[in-house]
Design a protein around this motif. Sequence first.
Motif, PDB file in Angstrom:
ATOM      1  N   GLU A  53       0.823  -1.214   0.000  1.00  0.00           N
ATOM      2  CA  GLU A  53       0.000   0.000   0.000  1.00  0.00           C
ATOM      3  C   GLU A  53       0.855   1.262   0.000  1.00  0.00           C
ATOM      4  O   GLU A  53       0.365   2.355  -0.239  1.00  0.00           O
ATOM      5  N   ASN A  55       3.397   4.239   1.760  1.00  0.00           N
ATOM      6  CA  ASN A  55       3.316   5.048   2.980  1.00  0.00           C
ATOM      7  C   ASN A  55       2.052   5.892   3.010  1.00  0.00           C
ATOM      8  O   ASN A  55       1.382   6.070   1.999  1.00  0.00           O
ATOM      9  N   LEU A  56       1.772   6.436   4.190  1.00  0.00           N
ATOM     10  CA  LEU A  56       0.613   7.298   4.357  1.00  0.00           C
ATOM     11  C   LEU A  56       0.839   8.640   3.643  1.00  0.00           C
ATOM     12  O   LEU A  56       1.970   9.089   3.477  1.00  0.00           O
ATOM     13  N   TYR A  57      -0.263   9.263   3.241  1.00  0.00           N
ATOM     14  CA  TYR A  57      -0.264  10.627   2.748  1.00  0.00           C
ATOM     15  C   TYR A  57       0.016  11.552   3.947  1.00  0.00           C
ATOM     16  O   TYR A  57      -0.432  11.232   5.033  1.00  0.00           O
ATOM     17  N   ARG A  59       2.893  12.345   0.964  1.00  0.00           N
ATOM     18  CA  ARG A  59       4.048  11.628   0.435  1.00  0.00           C
ATOM     19  C   ARG A  59       4.947  12.512  -0.413  1.00  0.00           C
ATOM     20  O   ARG A  59       5.859  12.010  -1.065  1.00  0.00           O
ATOM     21  N   VAL A  71       6.836   7.686  -1.341  1.00  0.00           N
ATOM     22  CA  VAL A  71       5.751   6.815  -1.815  1.00  0.00           C
ATOM     23  C   VAL A  71       5.826   5.452  -1.128  1.00  0.00           C
ATOM     24  O   VAL A  71       4.810   4.908  -0.701  1.00  0.00           O
TER      25      VAL A  71
ATOM     26  N   CYS B 228       3.163   9.112 -10.405  1.00  0.00           N
ATOM     27  CA  CYS B 228       4.105   9.252  -9.283  1.00  0.00           C
ATOM     28  C   CYS B 228       3.551   8.712  -7.966  1.00  0.00           C
ATOM     29  O   CYS B 228       4.308   8.464  -7.031  1.00  0.00           O
ATOM     30  N   LEU B 229       2.247   8.527  -7.889  1.00  0.00           N
ATOM     31  CA  LEU B 229       1.586   7.968  -6.705  1.00  0.00           C
ATOM     32  C   LEU B 229       1.782   8.818  -5.447  1.00  0.00           C
ATOM     33  O   LEU B 229       1.814   8.301  -4.330  1.00  0.00           O
ATOM     34  N   CYS B 230       1.896  10.129  -5.624  1.00  0.00           N
ATOM     35  CA  CYS B 230       2.085  11.017  -4.473  1.00  0.00           C
ATOM     36  C   CYS B 230       0.771  11.476  -3.850  1.00  0.00           C
ATOM     37  O   CYS B 230       0.697  11.682  -2.644  1.00  0.00           O
ATOM     38  N   CYS B 231      -0.274  11.649  -4.666  1.00  0.00           N
ATOM     39  CA  CYS B 231      -1.485  12.338  -4.193  1.00  0.00           C
ATOM     40  C   CYS B 231      -2.531  11.374  -3.656  1.00  0.00           C
ATOM     41  O   CYS B 231      -3.723  11.680  -3.670  1.00  0.00           O
ATOM     42  N   VAL B 232      -2.115  10.223  -3.157  1.00  0.00           N
ATOM     43  CA  VAL B 232      -3.078   9.170  -2.818  1.00  0.00           C
ATOM     44  C   VAL B 232      -4.038   9.554  -1.687  1.00  0.00           C
ATOM     45  O   VAL B 232      -3.690  10.267  -0.751  1.00  0.00           O
ATOM     46  N   HIS B 239      -4.977   2.777  -1.140  1.00  0.00           N
ATOM     47  CA  HIS B 239      -4.490   4.068  -1.630  1.00  0.00           C
ATOM     48  C   HIS B 239      -4.757   4.212  -3.126  1.00  0.00           C
ATOM     49  O   HIS B 239      -4.291   3.394  -3.910  1.00  0.00           O
TER      50      HIS B 239
END
Lengths: 304, 256
Positions: A53, A55-57, A59, A71, B228-232, B239
């Motif tokens: 999954e 890391n938590l937001y 990120r 991430v 980029c998977l930053c804004c999850v 996520h």
Amino acid sequence: MVDLSVKIGNLGLKNPVMTASGTFGYGLEFADFIDLSRLGGIIVKGTTLNHREGNLYPRMAETPSGMLNAVGLQNKGVEYFAEHIYPQIKDIDTNMIVNVSGACVEDYVATAERIASLDKIPAIELNISCPNVKQGGMAFGTSCEGAASVVSAVRKVYPKTLIVKLSPNVTDIASIAKAVEAEGADSVSLINTLMGMSIDAERRRPRLSTITGGLSGACVKPVALRMVWQVANAVKIPVIGLGGISSATDAVEFLLAGATAIQIGTANFIDPAITVKVVEGIEEYLKRHNFNSVQDIIGALEVR
Amino acid sequence: MKKYIKDFVLTENKQLHSAYALMKFRPQDGELPDMLPGQFVEVRIDDSTTTYLRRPISIHNIDSNNKELWLLVRRAGDGTNRLASYKEGTIVNMVLPLGNTFTMPADKQHQPLLIGGGVGVAPLLYWGKVLQEQGLRPAFLLGARTDKDLLQLDDFEAVGDVYLSTEDGSAGEKGFVTQHSVLQQQFSYIYTCGPKPMMQAVARIAREKDVPCEVSLENMMACGVGACLCCVEDTVEGHVCVCKEGPIFNIDRLQW
């Protein structure tokens, strides 16, 4: 016509421009913006044995001329990749390379074995340098013994081109490069992100959920260039350079420093068509300087 | 939907008050791509040393007669401050259209309610217009600190019924949008965009009233295209990227 082709081990690239893992999705995300077949290769998102999954937001934190990310290797696992994503990308006319990560040697080996069974994936990039996971990742990439142990184990099960992605968060990156070369790596790619941190002073809190994260973008380029130059002078296997490359001139600098190929990462977020512009810009550079082949400028830095 | 990297010419930059600008853009090549309500653009801002990444900004309106894209920009930092200060004629590069869209209400008997707070009113104008084109009369509930922070009421009034609330009572009902008396009525669907605590309070009301509800999230983004998977956002499926699977989410998908 100038010849842009290069070779990484047995792997032929139509040109030296690839995309960095974690910055280009599976390529499909950028298909509206560029013709993917014009790239030398696409390195897809870090893949692990099991679903992660991440890391938590939050990120991500923007920094001057760069960004920090944490991430944490979010992905659906190698089996999901093989069954659901591979069929969508296998016919893209470029080298589709999978970045492989793991928490322990056994995970790396099992993931590499599964990827080896996929015909249209000609290479893997072994990620021993992710700064955003608690176990594995960078822990392997920061000592010669750790790096050697993963590469040696994966080499036994992975017959195709094996690239090892190195961490810059070490005292002597050239010694790590030599250690993985000795275990049979076909190539090294560098650099992964630099460990960094960002603080929101008003709230007195870190900006990332993990407190520290990995720095990328234009700001890391001088560090990356220096490390590529050091490693290229220390090993015989081809070096793939990355770290802040945002233009064809940047790419040429890495080639001159000794990189056989380059990867573009964070710059894809600012200009989703940057990769093709870099391919065209390298060609333009070669013509302007009367070189027939990109091979002519690899390691051609004149120091005196 | 096909995405583009496109240069736009700034045709009008209207300062609404100290913090907001209504900016109208025309594509340099004259071709305005199809864009849906709820979608956003990523704007490149080159002349700010602290702005490395593009800025995600909601599509406020599409004026198809004039081939214009409207953005409502809040001066939040150096990047948006420079953007909001651009002179007419400036060329601005955008990646668009990004993200998903709102869901049409199944219930045609009742009005849809669109609740906006602050700059969160931005995506609601275009969505209200599309609802109106479908023969529905949307109700807007717009909230702000004071009457001076309420933006473009004429544009909203042209599309539907407008209800106001201000924290100081200078316009409409005094208090938060979630305290407004119009919420006693029955609605077909609730759509909301604004500060997260406001949207979470709206989501609670929607659950109590058993009305379907969609929210527009604005998590910190880098790429805008799901790479980029930053804004999850943490959802019932884990996520997911707000830029690609959102920014519009049904509240049932969220861990709210």
